[in-house]
Design a protein around this motif. Structure first.
Motif, PDB file in Angstrom:
ATOM      1  N   SER A  55       0.819  -1.215   0.000  1.00 24.25           N
ATOM      2  CA  SER A  55       0.000   0.000   0.000  1.00 24.25           C
ATOM      3  C   SER A  55       0.852   1.263   0.000  1.00 24.25           C
ATOM      4  O   SER A  55       0.334   2.361   0.074  1.00 24.25           O
ATOM      5  CB  SER A  55      -0.917   0.006   1.225  1.00 24.25           C
ATOM      6  OG  SER A  55      -0.143   0.034   2.412  1.00 24.25           O
ATOM      7  N   ARG A  56       2.146   1.109  -0.100  1.00 21.97           N
ATOM      8  CA  ARG A  56       3.061   2.258  -0.105  1.00 21.97           C
ATOM      9  C   ARG A  56       3.580   2.539  -1.518  1.00 21.97           C
ATOM     10  O   ARG A  56       3.833   1.618  -2.275  1.00 21.97           O
ATOM     11  CB  ARG A  56       4.249   2.014   0.801  1.00 21.97           C
ATOM     12  CG  ARG A  56       3.905   1.932   2.252  1.00 21.97           C
ATOM     13  CD  ARG A  56       5.165   1.893   3.095  1.00 21.97           C
ATOM     14  NE  ARG A  56       4.834   1.824   4.499  1.00 21.97           N
ATOM     15  CZ  ARG A  56       4.589   2.885   5.247  1.00 21.97           C
ATOM     16  NH1 ARG A  56       4.637   4.081   4.718  1.00 21.97           N
ATOM     17  NH2 ARG A  56       4.289   2.747   6.521  1.00 21.97           N
ATOM     18  N   CYS A  77      -5.415   5.766  -5.201  1.00 22.70           N
ATOM     19  CA  CYS A  77      -5.742   4.534  -4.498  1.00 22.70           C
ATOM     20  C   CYS A  77      -6.820   3.751  -5.243  1.00 22.70           C
ATOM     21  O   CYS A  77      -7.649   4.325  -5.952  1.00 22.70           O
ATOM     22  CB  CYS A  77      -6.200   4.853  -3.076  1.00 22.70           C
ATOM     23  SG  CYS A  77      -4.935   5.724  -2.126  1.00 22.70           S
ATOM     24  N   ASP A  82     -10.931   5.173  -0.383  1.00 22.31           N
ATOM     25  CA  ASP A  82      -9.558   5.475   0.036  1.00 22.31           C
ATOM     26  C   ASP A  82      -9.123   6.798  -0.602  1.00 22.31           C
ATOM     27  O   ASP A  82      -9.212   6.979  -1.811  1.00 22.31           O
ATOM     28  CB  ASP A  82      -8.632   4.341  -0.400  1.00 22.31           C
ATOM     29  CG  ASP A  82      -7.366   4.261   0.419  1.00 22.31           C
ATOM     30  OD1 ASP A  82      -7.096   5.204   1.190  1.00 22.31           O
ATOM     31  OD2 ASP A  82      -6.655   3.258   0.284  1.00 22.31           O
ATOM     32  N   ARG A 103       1.120   6.786   0.862  1.00 21.35           N
ATOM     33  CA  ARG A 103       0.486   5.478   1.020  1.00 21.35           C
ATOM     34  C   ARG A 103      -1.015   5.570   0.895  1.00 21.35           C
ATOM     35  O   ARG A 103      -1.601   6.633   1.015  1.00 21.35           O
ATOM     36  CB  ARG A 103       0.866   4.858   2.351  1.00 21.35           C
ATOM     37  CG  ARG A 103       0.382   5.635   3.543  1.00 21.35           C
ATOM     38  CD  ARG A 103       0.496   4.855   4.804  1.00 21.35           C
ATOM     39  NE  ARG A 103      -0.406   3.729   4.727  1.00 21.35           N
ATOM     40  CZ  ARG A 103      -0.302   2.631   5.444  1.00 21.35           C
ATOM     41  NH1 ARG A 103       0.657   2.517   6.312  1.00 21.35           N
ATOM     42  NH2 ARG A 103      -1.157   1.651   5.312  1.00 21.35           N
ATOM     43  N   CYS A 104      -1.604   4.410   0.651  1.00 19.83           N
ATOM     44  CA  CYS A 104      -3.048   4.240   0.671  1.00 19.83           C
ATOM     45  C   CYS A 104      -3.370   3.315   1.850  1.00 19.83           C
ATOM     46  O   CYS A 104      -2.492   2.644   2.393  1.00 19.83           O
ATOM     47  CB  CYS A 104      -3.546   3.592  -0.630  1.00 19.83           C
ATOM     48  SG  CYS A 104      -3.316   4.595  -2.101  1.00 19.83           S
ATOM     49  N   TRP A 105      -4.640   3.236   2.226  1.00 16.82           N
ATOM     50  CA  TRP A 105      -5.027   2.279   3.261  1.00 16.82           C
ATOM     51  C   TRP A 105      -4.980   0.857   2.715  1.00 16.82           C
ATOM     52  O   TRP A 105      -4.621  -0.077   3.412  1.00 16.82           O
ATOM     53  CB  TRP A 105      -6.427   2.586   3.778  1.00 16.82           C
ATOM     54  CG  TRP A 105      -6.433   3.749   4.709  1.00 16.82           C
ATOM     55  CD1 TRP A 105      -6.792   5.031   4.406  1.00 16.82           C
ATOM     56  CD2 TRP A 105      -6.024   3.750   6.066  1.00 16.82           C
ATOM     57  NE1 TRP A 105      -6.632   5.829   5.494  1.00 16.82           N
ATOM     58  CE2 TRP A 105      -6.168   5.063   6.548  1.00 16.82           C
ATOM     59  CE3 TRP A 105      -5.555   2.778   6.940  1.00 16.82           C
ATOM     60  CZ2 TRP A 105      -5.865   5.420   7.836  1.00 16.82           C
ATOM     61  CZ3 TRP A 105      -5.259   3.149   8.235  1.00 16.82           C
ATOM     62  CH2 TRP A 105      -5.411   4.447   8.677  1.00 16.82           C
ATOM     63  N   LYS A 106      -5.373   0.714   1.475  1.00 21.52           N
ATOM     64  CA  LYS A 106      -5.352  -0.606   0.828  1.00 21.52           C
ATOM     65  C   LYS A 106      -4.437  -0.554  -0.389  1.00 21.52           C
ATOM     66  O   LYS A 106      -3.336  -0.077  -0.295  1.00 21.52           O
ATOM     67  CB  LYS A 106      -6.780  -1.023   0.444  1.00 21.52           C
ATOM     68  CG  LYS A 106      -7.674  -1.332   1.613  1.00 21.52           C
ATOM     69  CD  LYS A 106      -7.392  -2.712   2.119  1.00 21.52           C
ATOM     70  CE  LYS A 106      -8.412  -3.102   3.173  1.00 21.52           C
ATOM     71  NZ  LYS A 106      -8.239  -4.460   3.581  1.00 21.52           N
TER      72      LYS A 106
END
Length: 126
Positions: A55-56, A77, A82, A103-106
């Motif tokens: 997710s990075r 994302c 997100d 980054r994203c959460w997912k």
């Protein structure tokens, strides 16, 4: 006694050849001295490589040019809920290096780096 240097068939053949050469000369394109369009100035954008690790999103940038380049990392994302991320602008001086992360959460859908060349900054401290 009068002598002729050509017969009727030879004269008509040479006249036809002369006409063909004349037509070729008149229809051949000639290079005209037109001015060339102005060249675009070089872009002077830092060399960046962006990578996704789960997710990075990470971007490594190096600026080999004599002007400062302002770069930003943009992350799109995958999930609709997100929030997409844009890093703060980072100024990379000549021969400088930067590491940008977001980054994203997912999952990450897309990653790219934008550039803004700071033209008047060569050799000047900002």
């Amino acid at each position: 006694m009068r002598t002729t240097c050509c017969s009727a068939s030879w004269c008509s053949a040479s006249a036809a050849a002369l006409a063909a050469v004349t037509v070729l000369l008149w229809t051949t394109p000639v290079a005209v001295g037109r001015p060339l369009p102005p060249e675009k100035p070089p872009s002077y954008e830092a060399d960046c490589g962006a990578f996704v690790d789960g997710s990075r999103a990470i971007a490594y940038c190096h600026n080999p040019y004599p002007v400062t380049d302002r770069v930003r990392l943009h992350v799109e994302c995958e999930r609709w809920w997100d929030v997409d991320a844009d890093s703060a602008p980072v100024e990379i001086d000549p021969a400088g290096y930067a590491r940008l992360t977001e980054r994203c959460w997912k999952e990450v859908r897309a990653v790219w780096v934008s550039h803004q060349s700071l033209r008047g900054s060569a050799g000047a401290d900002t």
